[in-house]
Design a protein around this motif. Structure first.
Motif, PDB file in Angstrom:
ATOM      1  N   GLY A 493      42.606  34.305  47.050  1.00 52.19           N
ATOM      2  CA  GLY A 493      42.292  34.089  48.647  1.00 52.19           C
ATOM      3  C   GLY A 493      40.180  33.957  48.343  1.00 52.19           C
ATOM      4  O   GLY A 493      40.002  33.771  47.796  1.00 52.19           O
ATOM      5  N   PRO A 494      40.309  34.576  49.848  1.00 52.95           N
ATOM      6  CA  PRO A 494      39.115  34.380  50.223  1.00 52.95           C
ATOM      7  C   PRO A 494      37.712  35.631  49.217  1.00 52.95           C
ATOM      8  O   PRO A 494      36.543  35.136  48.338  1.00 52.95           O
ATOM      9  N   ASP A 495      38.856  36.742  48.874  1.00 53.77           N
ATOM     10  CA  ASP A 495      37.695  37.654  47.834  1.00 53.77           C
ATOM     11  C   ASP A 495      37.264  37.601  46.743  1.00 53.77           C
ATOM     12  O   ASP A 495      36.208  37.454  46.192  1.00 53.77           O
ATOM     13  N   ASP A 496      38.016  36.424  46.449  1.00 57.76           N
ATOM     14  CA  ASP A 496      38.735  35.988  44.563  1.00 57.76           C
ATOM     15  C   ASP A 496      36.687  35.135  44.928  1.00 57.76           C
ATOM     16  O   ASP A 496      36.497  35.121  44.344  1.00 57.76           O
ATOM     17  N   VAL A 497      37.017  33.665  45.907  1.00 53.19           N
ATOM     18  CA  VAL A 497      35.561  33.277  46.202  1.00 53.19           C
ATOM     19  C   VAL A 497      34.488  33.499  46.594  1.00 53.19           C
ATOM     20  O   VAL A 497      33.880  33.324  45.634  1.00 53.19           O
ATOM     21  N   LEU A 498      34.361  34.841  47.184  1.00 48.49           N
ATOM     22  CA  LEU A 498      33.480  35.822  47.336  1.00 48.49           C
ATOM     23  C   LEU A 498      33.142  36.218  46.059  1.00 48.49           C
ATOM     24  O   LEU A 498      31.564  36.471  45.192  1.00 48.49           O
TER      25      LEU A 498
END
Ligand SMILES: Nc1nc2c(c(=O)[nH]1)N[C@H]1C(S)=C(S)[C@@H](COP(=O)(O)OP(=O)(O)OC[C@H]3O[C@@H](n4cnc5c(=O)[nH]c(N)nc54)[C@H](O)[C@@H]3O)O[C@H]1N2
Ligand SMILES: Nc1nc2c(c(=O)[nH]1)N[C@H]1C(S)=C(S)[C@@H](COP(=O)(O)OP(=O)(O)OC[C@H]3O[C@@H](n4cnc5c(=O)[nH]c(N)nc54)[C@H](O)[C@@H]3O)O[C@H]1N2
Ligand code: SF4
Ligand SMILES: [Mo]
Length: 679
Positions: A493-498
């Motif tokens: 999810g976005p946290d992983d990308v961040l």
């Protein structure tokens, strides 16, 4: 307040990055709750911010993937839609090569989404990637990279209150960045002088102590004229110039002919006004320059930006509280889209694609090889390439180039020649109507991630509502396409990308999810988790290799299109407070659209009289590219000889020229020659 929860979020409209809460209460429609402890807006919102939730459950939201068939649009499954996108990409890659594909990313979607989209492009060898910054602040990217070594607003907005003189040039912030106007009022409260340079008497000009109503496209002459006054009167900061800059001597020689009298003639303002503005800016202990589209959207946009930077450098008005340069960026996440590498010539972190060291770094970070090493096409160049048959596939995310690009009759012809176009948006835009496939996206309040405001402030948005129908987050859509292309994107999810962004972008190293919890987020550069962020840039010298700012002389050149007998008026285009860009959201917001329901053209009463046009008449506006109809608005806001059209309704850009700035490749949206006739 029983069963109420407050979800903190960021306004989806402009780059000011105001915070508010979405209040969720059982059985009630979501509503806005103000956020008084946000450092930038202190609870205030402008009309668009206040209307932000109006598009959430809008009946016209895209709800299903749609495929164009001979019988019109057919709803298809995600499976079929995603297979189609990946097959088309694969086919084109194999048969024609990556240079025949273009990706337009979006300054409305999150950092995480842009990061993934450009990564997908580069891993496929595609370097034709761009975003709407091309039509907006691309001259700032090249101008400020050269002058200061780093591209961004130098100081935070609250610091404007510490300025003693604020030069607003080519920016109508009272309408377009309304919350910034509050900080300017605060500065005025403390005795600051405000100078506004604008061909129109805008609401921003009403805030000014001095309004220089220049002729469109004459800013280089004006700024050179001001600098000449400053040098002749010994008002330059010679100590700063010697210690922190290079190029001053070349500038001195170049300014000789820009006498106040000559500049007055070129720019259509008084010589005394030029001298007065020059003295105010140079003499004040802390001065700021605020600029936006009136500076950048010209065939000389990069020269204009350079002239602004020169003025700041020779006066030492940068790198201190109250002394800064504010290129006000437009979209909520245009700073972020550029930071993430959604540009044809930069990898994430503003690092040049043609620098072998950079490519090596990115290859190592991504575990990839053979990444592109040369810049691809810019947005407007992609349209040209489609026209010529060299670009075959276009993937458009959260942009509406058929309304927002220049010379759109030609652009329409160009996009019709594409083999396949997929558009991913929240509404059926004019561009989407031309697509072969339309993908329904979740909007900001329906997803998680981060936006970077024009202050370089990274802030979190949080999910407060479910997307309608089958609409999905842009991130999910990209990941699914990437998976089908065998790119092995396994982000949870976005946290992983961040987390990956923290690792790959040096200036985002410390911008971790945990640290973004409180209102106001973090301002990059923020290289590591212990770093407090950098609200004011260049306090210890510039970001160029030798730490010195670059002064680069520029000469005045007239606009690309000049008036003549056939087209005797200057057409300039721009914005009004209640609408936003191509209008997909604001034209569907009842509280906004109802107040400005249709296209109008501002005409000076003197010109109207000569043309026998009355208030409210339908009139035809014609340029060398086309003819459109608009309602006449007779007003002193424009001087004689100038007319203004907002571009929030379809048609305006059928008139604009696609002449480009040679460096930044931005079209000259701010000057075209036109004539007005009865409609
Ligand atoms: N309400 C609203 N807010 C917005 C937007 C919107 O559409 N509506 N869009 C957002 C975006 S993407 C952007 S980029 C920003 C843009 O924000 P602004 O830059 O403020 O927008 P514009 O109205 O395009 O242009 C600014 C001013 O430049 C003046 N101008 C035109 N030609 C010249 C010239 O030759 N010299 C000088 N000195 N001035 C000139 C115009 O008269 C106008 O007042 O706004 C953002 N905020
Ligand atoms: N004549 C003239 N033309 C101009 C200008 C001018 O001053 N004069 N200004 C130029 C400037 S500065 C700019 S920035 C451009 C703007 O040009 P565009 O970026 O093309 O304009 P927008 O209307 O903001 O388009 C954003 C799109 O994103 C969609 N969207 C919103 N949220 C999401 C989301 O979460 N996901 C997805 N997938 N889509 C979403 C919206 O529905 C909308 O269609 O226009 C340029 N054009
Ligand atoms: S100033 Fe910009 S960010 Fe703030 S509320 Fe208005 S549109 Fe939203
Ligand atoms: Mo913009």
């Amino acid at each position: 307040m029983a069963n109420e929860s407050l979800v903190p979020t960021i306004c989806p409209y402009c780059g000011v990055g105001c915070g508010f809460y979405v209040a969720l209460e059982d059985g009630q429609e979501p509503r806005i709750e103000y956020m008084p402890d946000h450092p930038v807006n202190e609870g205030a919102l402008c009309p668009k911010g206040n209307a932000a939730l109006e598009v959430l459950g809008h009946p016209e939201r895209l709800r299903h993937p749609l495929k164009k068939t001979e019988d019109g649009w057919a709803e298809i499954s995600w499976e079929e839609a995603l297979d189609l996108v990946s097959e088309k990409l694969k086919e084109a890659l194999e048969a024609h090569g990556p240079h025949t594909i273009g990706f337009l990313g979006s300054a409305k979607v999150t950092n995480e989404e842009n990061y993934i989209f450009q990564k997908m492009a580069r891993l496929l060898g595609i370097s034709n990637v761009d975003n709407c910054a091309r039509l907006c602040h691309s001259p700032t990217i090249y101008g400020l990279e050269r002058a200061f070594g780093l591209v961004g607003v130098t100081n935070p907005f609250p610091d404007l209150a510490n300025s003693r003189c604020i030069l607003v040039i080519g920016s109508n912030l009272a309408e377009n960045h309304p919350i910034v106007a509050r900080w300017i009022l605060k500065a005025k409260d403390r005795g600051a002088t405000v100078i506004v340079v604008d061909p129109r008497l805008t609401p921003t000009a009403w805030l000014a102590d001095q309004h220089l109503q220049i002729d469109p496209g004459t800013d280089v002459a004006l700024l050179n004229g001001m600098m000449r006054v400053i040098l002749k009167e010994g008002l330059a900061d010679t100590e700063f110039v010697t210690r922190q800059t290079v190029g001053f001597e070349d500038l001195v020689g170049s300014l000789e002919e820009y006498t106040p009298e000559k500049v007055a003639e070129i720019a259509g303002v008084s010589a005394a006004g030029i001298v007065k503005a020059a003295r105010s800016y140079a003499r004040s202990p802390a001065s700021s320059i605020v600029y936006s589209m009136g500076i950048t959207q010209h065939a000389v946009g990069t020269d204009n930006v350079t002239a602004c930077a020169n003025l700041a450098l020779i006066c030492g008005q940068v790198g201190r509280p109250g002394a800064g340069l504010y290129p006000l960026r437009g979209q909520n996440n245009v700073q972020g889209a550029c930071d993430m590498g959604m540009l044809p010539d930069f990898y994430p972190g503003g690092r040049r694609i043609d620098d072998p060291g950079v490519v090596e770094d990115v290859e190592e970070a991504w575990g990839a090889s053979h990444l592109p090493t040369a810049p691809g096409l810019t947005a407007v160049e992609m349209t040209e390439a489609a026209y010529d048959g060299d670009l075959r596939i276009l993937y458009v995310v959260g942009e509406d180039p058929i309304n927002s690009g220049p010379n759109t009759d030609r652009a329409r012809e160009a996009l019709e020649r594409l083999e396949f176009m997929v558009v991913q948006d929240i509404f059926m835009t004019e561009t989407a109507q031309m697509a072969d496939l339309v993908l329904p996206a979740a909007l900001w309040a329906e997803k998680e991630g981060t936006f970077t405001s024009t202050e370089r402030r990274v802030q979190r948005i949080r999910r407060a509502a479910d997307p309608p129908g089958d609409a999905r987050e842009d991130l999910w859509i990209f990941s699914q396409v990437a998976e089908r292309l065998g790119l092995g994107f396994h982000y949870a999810g976005p946290d992983d990308v961040l987390t990956e962004i923290n690792r790959v972008l040096p200036s985002y190293g410390g911008v971790t999810r945990e640290r973004l919890a409180s209102p106001g987020g973090l301002i990059w550069p923020c290289p590591d988790p212990g770093h407090p962020g950098t609200p004011i840039l260049h306090t210890e010298g510039f970001s160029t290799p030798d730490g010195r700012g670059r002064i680069v002389p520029v000469e005045y050149k007239p606009p690309a299109e000049v008036t003549d007998q056939e087209y005797p008026l200057v057409l300039t285009t721009g914005r009004v407070v209640l609408h936003y860009n191509a209008g997909s959201m604001t034209r569907r917001s009842p509280s906004l659209a109802g107040r400005v329901p249709e296209l109008f053209v501002e005409i000076n009463p003197h010109d109207a009289k000569k043309l026998e046009i009355e208030e409210g008449d339908p009139v035809a506006v014609t340029t060398a590219r086309g003819r459109i109809l608009a309602r006449a608005d007779l007003t002193e806001r424009v001087g004689p000889g100038v007319v203004f059209l907002p571009f929030h309704f379809p048609d305006t850009n059928r008139l604009t020229t696609d002449v480009l700035d040679p460096v930044a490749k931005i079209p000259e949206f701010k000057v075209a020659a036109c004539r007005i006739g009865r409609g």
